[in-house]
Design a protein around this motif. Structure first.
Motif, PDB file in Angstrom:
ATOM      1  N   GLU A 110      15.527  15.544  14.150  1.00 12.79           N
ATOM      2  CA  GLU A 110      16.071  15.746  15.498  1.00 12.79           C
ATOM      3  C   GLU A 110      17.437  15.077  15.638  1.00 12.79           C
ATOM      4  OE1 GLU A 110      13.153  14.310  18.267  1.00 12.79           O
ATOM      5  OE2 GLU A 110      11.681  15.807  17.659  1.00 12.79           O
ATOM      6  N   ALA A 111      17.589  13.914  15.039  1.00 14.22           N
ATOM      7  CA  ALA A 111      18.855  13.190  15.144  1.00 14.22           C
ATOM      8  C   ALA A 111      19.922  13.747  14.212  1.00 14.22           C
ATOM      9  CB  ALA A 111      18.621  11.711  14.845  1.00 14.22           C
ATOM     10  N   MET A 112      19.531  14.269  13.046  1.00 16.50           N
ATOM     11  CA  MET A 112      20.500  14.655  12.024  1.00 16.50           C
ATOM     12  C   MET A 112      20.838  16.145  11.999  1.00 16.50           C
ATOM     13  SD  MET A 112      21.289  11.763  10.931  1.00 16.50           S
ATOM     14  CE  MET A 112      22.346  12.153   9.572  1.00 16.50           C
ATOM     15  N   ARG A 113      20.031  17.014  12.588  1.00 17.25           N
ATOM     16  CA  ARG A 113      20.335  18.461  12.562  1.00 17.25           C
ATOM     17  C   ARG A 113      21.691  18.788  13.159  1.00 17.25           C
ATOM     18  NH1 ARG A 113      14.614  20.048  13.592  1.00 17.25           N
ATOM     19  NH2 ARG A 113      13.858  20.578  11.524  1.00 17.25           N
ATOM     20  N   PRO A 114      22.082  18.166  14.272  1.00 21.40           N
ATOM     21  CA  PRO A 114      23.421  18.466  14.799  1.00 21.40           C
ATOM     22  C   PRO A 114      24.542  18.116  13.811  1.00 21.40           C
ATOM     23  CG  PRO A 114      22.114  17.320  16.455  1.00 21.40           C
ATOM     24  CD  PRO A 114      21.329  17.301  15.190  1.00 21.40           C
ATOM     25  N   ARG A 115      24.263  17.266  12.863  1.00 17.52           N
ATOM     26  CA  ARG A 115      25.261  16.879  11.856  1.00 17.52           C
ATOM     27  C   ARG A 115      25.139  17.702  10.581  1.00 17.52           C
ATOM     28  NH1 ARG A 115      24.036  12.766  15.023  1.00 17.52           N
ATOM     29  NH2 ARG A 115      25.617  11.257  15.609  1.00 17.52           N
ATOM     30  N   GLY A 116      24.189  18.619  10.536  1.00 16.68           N
ATOM     31  CA  GLY A 116      24.054  19.506   9.388  1.00 16.68           C
ATOM     32  C   GLY A 116      23.141  18.981   8.295  1.00 16.68           C
ATOM     33  N   LEU A 117      22.269  18.011   8.593  1.00 20.01           N
ATOM     34  CA  LEU A 117      21.325  17.494   7.610  1.00 20.01           C
ATOM     35  C   LEU A 117      19.902  17.785   8.062  1.00 20.01           C
ATOM     36  CD1 LEU A 117      22.804  13.995   6.732  1.00 20.01           C
ATOM     37  CD2 LEU A 117      22.783  16.021   5.300  1.00 20.01           C
ATOM     38  N   GLU A 118      19.075  18.131   7.091  1.00 19.72           N
ATOM     39  CA  GLU A 118      17.668  18.426   7.383  1.00 19.72           C
ATOM     40  C   GLU A 118      16.812  17.842   6.266  1.00 19.72           C
ATOM     41  OE1 GLU A 118      15.395  22.468   6.981  1.00 19.72           O
ATOM     42  OE2 GLU A 118      16.473  22.420   8.894  1.00 19.72           O
ATOM     43  N   PHE A 119      15.694  17.253   6.639  1.00 21.30           N
ATOM     44  CA  PHE A 119      14.773  16.655   5.679  1.00 21.30           C
ATOM     45  C   PHE A 119      13.426  17.349   5.787  1.00 21.30           C
ATOM     46  CE2 PHE A 119      17.901  13.537   6.866  1.00 21.30           C
ATOM     47  CZ  PHE A 119      18.310  13.033   5.655  1.00 21.30           C
ATOM     48  N   GLU A 120      12.767  17.500   4.638  1.00 17.09           N
ATOM     49  CA  GLU A 120      11.467  18.162   4.598  1.00 17.09           C
ATOM     50  C   GLU A 120      10.592  17.433   3.587  1.00 17.09           C
ATOM     51  OE1 GLU A 120       9.576  22.318   2.935  1.00 17.09           O
ATOM     52  OE2 GLU A 120      11.690  22.261   3.449  1.00 17.09           O
ATOM     53  N   LEU A 121       9.312  17.353   3.869  1.00 15.98           N
ATOM     54  CA  LEU A 121       8.361  16.767   2.936  1.00 15.98           C
ATOM     55  C   LEU A 121       7.640  17.908   2.243  1.00 15.98           C
ATOM     56  CD1 LEU A 121       7.112  14.155   1.900  1.00 15.98           C
ATOM     57  CD2 LEU A 121       5.392  14.376   3.675  1.00 15.98           C
ATOM     58  N   SER A 122       7.843  18.020   0.923  1.00 16.88           N
ATOM     59  CA  SER A 122       7.209  19.082   0.146  1.00 16.88           C
ATOM     60  C   SER A 122       5.706  18.840   0.105  1.00 16.88           C
ATOM     61  CB  SER A 122       7.773  19.096  -1.273  1.00 16.88           C
ATOM     62  OG  SER A 122       7.027  19.967  -2.077  1.00 16.88           O
ATOM     63  N   GLU A 123       4.933  19.850   0.462  1.00 16.70           N
ATOM     64  CA  GLU A 123       3.481  19.706   0.488  1.00 16.70           C
ATOM     65  C   GLU A 123       2.898  19.629  -0.918  1.00 16.70           C
ATOM     66  OE1 GLU A 123       1.665  22.676   2.932  1.00 16.70           O
ATOM     67  OE2 GLU A 123       2.982  22.242   4.621  1.00 16.70           O
ATOM     68  N   GLU A 124       3.481  20.360  -1.863  1.00 15.82           N
ATOM     69  CA  GLU A 124       2.944  20.384  -3.227  1.00 15.82           C
ATOM     70  C   GLU A 124       3.178  19.064  -3.954  1.00 15.82           C
ATOM     71  OE1 GLU A 124       5.574  22.868  -2.633  1.00 15.82           O
ATOM     72  OE2 GLU A 124       4.092  24.082  -1.590  1.00 15.82           O
TER      73      GLU A 124
ATOM     74  N   ARG B 175       0.845  -1.192   0.000  1.00 13.10           N
ATOM     75  CA  ARG B 175       0.000   0.000   0.000  1.00 13.10           C
ATOM     76  C   ARG B 175       0.882   1.244   0.000  1.00 13.10           C
ATOM     77  NH1 ARG B 175      -0.516   2.692   4.749  1.00 13.10           N
ATOM     78  NH2 ARG B 175       0.335   1.689   6.582  1.00 13.10           N
ATOM     79  N   GLU B 176       0.353   2.306  -0.557  1.00 14.86           N
ATOM     80  CA  GLU B 176       1.114   3.550  -0.612  1.00 14.86           C
ATOM     81  C   GLU B 176       1.060   4.242   0.747  1.00 14.86           C
ATOM     82  OE1 GLU B 176       0.500   6.211  -3.818  1.00 14.86           O
ATOM     83  OE2 GLU B 176       0.165   4.599  -5.242  1.00 14.86           O
ATOM     84  N   ILE B 177       2.144   4.881   1.081  1.00 11.62           N
ATOM     85  CA  ILE B 177       2.227   5.601   2.345  1.00 11.62           C
ATOM     86  C   ILE B 177       1.791   7.032   2.093  1.00 11.62           C
ATOM     87  CG2 ILE B 177       3.787   6.394   4.147  1.00 11.62           C
ATOM     88  CD1 ILE B 177       5.492   3.919   3.548  1.00 11.62           C
ATOM     89  N   SER B 178       0.907   7.537   2.933  1.00 12.88           N
ATOM     90  CA  SER B 178       0.430   8.903   2.750  1.00 12.88           C
ATOM     91  C   SER B 178       1.450   9.887   3.317  1.00 12.88           C
ATOM     92  CB  SER B 178      -0.915   9.090   3.447  1.00 12.88           C
ATOM     93  OG  SER B 178      -0.751   9.050   4.846  1.00 12.88           O
ATOM     94  N   ALA B 179       1.316  11.140   2.896  1.00  7.11           N
ATOM     95  CA  ALA B 179       2.228  12.185   3.358  1.00  7.11           C
ATOM     96  C   ALA B 179       2.103  12.372   4.870  1.00  7.11           C
ATOM     97  CB  ALA B 179       1.936  13.489   2.633  1.00  7.11           C
ATOM     98  N   GLY B 180       0.899  12.233   5.398  1.00  6.27           N
ATOM     99  CA  GLY B 180       0.690  12.394   6.835  1.00  6.27           C
ATOM    100  C   GLY B 180       1.444  11.366   7.661  1.00  6.27           C
ATOM    101  N   GLU B 181       1.585  10.155   7.113  1.00  4.70           N
ATOM    102  CA  GLU B 181       2.302   9.106   7.823  1.00  4.70           C
ATOM    103  C   GLU B 181       3.806   9.353   7.849  1.00  4.70           C
ATOM    104  OE1 GLU B 181      -0.099   5.017   7.251  1.00  4.70           O
ATOM    105  OE2 GLU B 181       0.594   5.957   5.386  1.00  4.70           O
ATOM    106  N   LEU B 182       4.304  10.191   6.947  1.00  6.81           N
ATOM    107  CA  LEU B 182       5.743  10.452   6.875  1.00  6.81           C
ATOM    108  C   LEU B 182       6.185  11.604   7.767  1.00  6.81           C
ATOM    109  CD1 LEU B 182       6.453  10.068   3.066  1.00  6.81           C
ATOM    110  CD2 LEU B 182       7.085   8.516   4.896  1.00  6.81           C
TER     111      LEU B 182
END
Length: 122
Positions: free
Chosen positions: A64-78, A48-55
């Motif tokens: 939270e774990a990766m920001r101190p290492r200089g990495l950031e992840f974002e889910l594009s709403e569009e 089954r496909e995973i919805s954006a809300g589940e991510l």
């Protein structure tokens, strides 16, 4: 054709198929290949496909774990794409973004054009 002798499991099937006409052989083979209802139900659960809300929550935990290492992840709403940024820890400036803003804009325009092409063809 294979030169291997038929196994015991395939002997009855092979002999039964030789007495059928081509249309009957095709129907028989397709019936054997068709998935059962139980197989379809299991496939639906696993694929089954995973919805954006589940991510959202997992991405927040990863951030939270990766920001101190200089990495950031974002889910594009569009586009519902995951955007990865490498950030300078001292200044907070974005060093690199994957996919780049340009690629995101191109993808957005291609999706819009695809909708126009489909409506023109219909």
């Amino acid at each position: 054709m294979s030169s291997l002798p038929p196994t015991e499991a395939t002997k009855p099937l092979t002999s039964a198929l030789t007495t059928l006409n081509p249309g009957q052989r095709l129907e028989n083979t397709l019936a054997q290949l068709a998935p059962t209802n139980a197989q379809i139900k299991n496939t639906d659960k696993d694929e089954r496909e995973i919805s954006a809300g589940e991510l959202i929550e997992p991405i927040q935990r990863i951030n939270e774990a990766m920001r101190p290492r200089g990495l950031e992840f974002e889910l594009s709403e569009e586009t519902s794409r995951v955007i990865t940024r490498v950030i300078d820890r001292e200044s907070g400036d974005v060093i690199r973004q994957i996919p780049t803003e340009e690629v995101l804009k191109i993808a957005e325009r291609l999706e819009a054009m695809q909708g126009q092409i489909i409506s023109l063809e219909a």
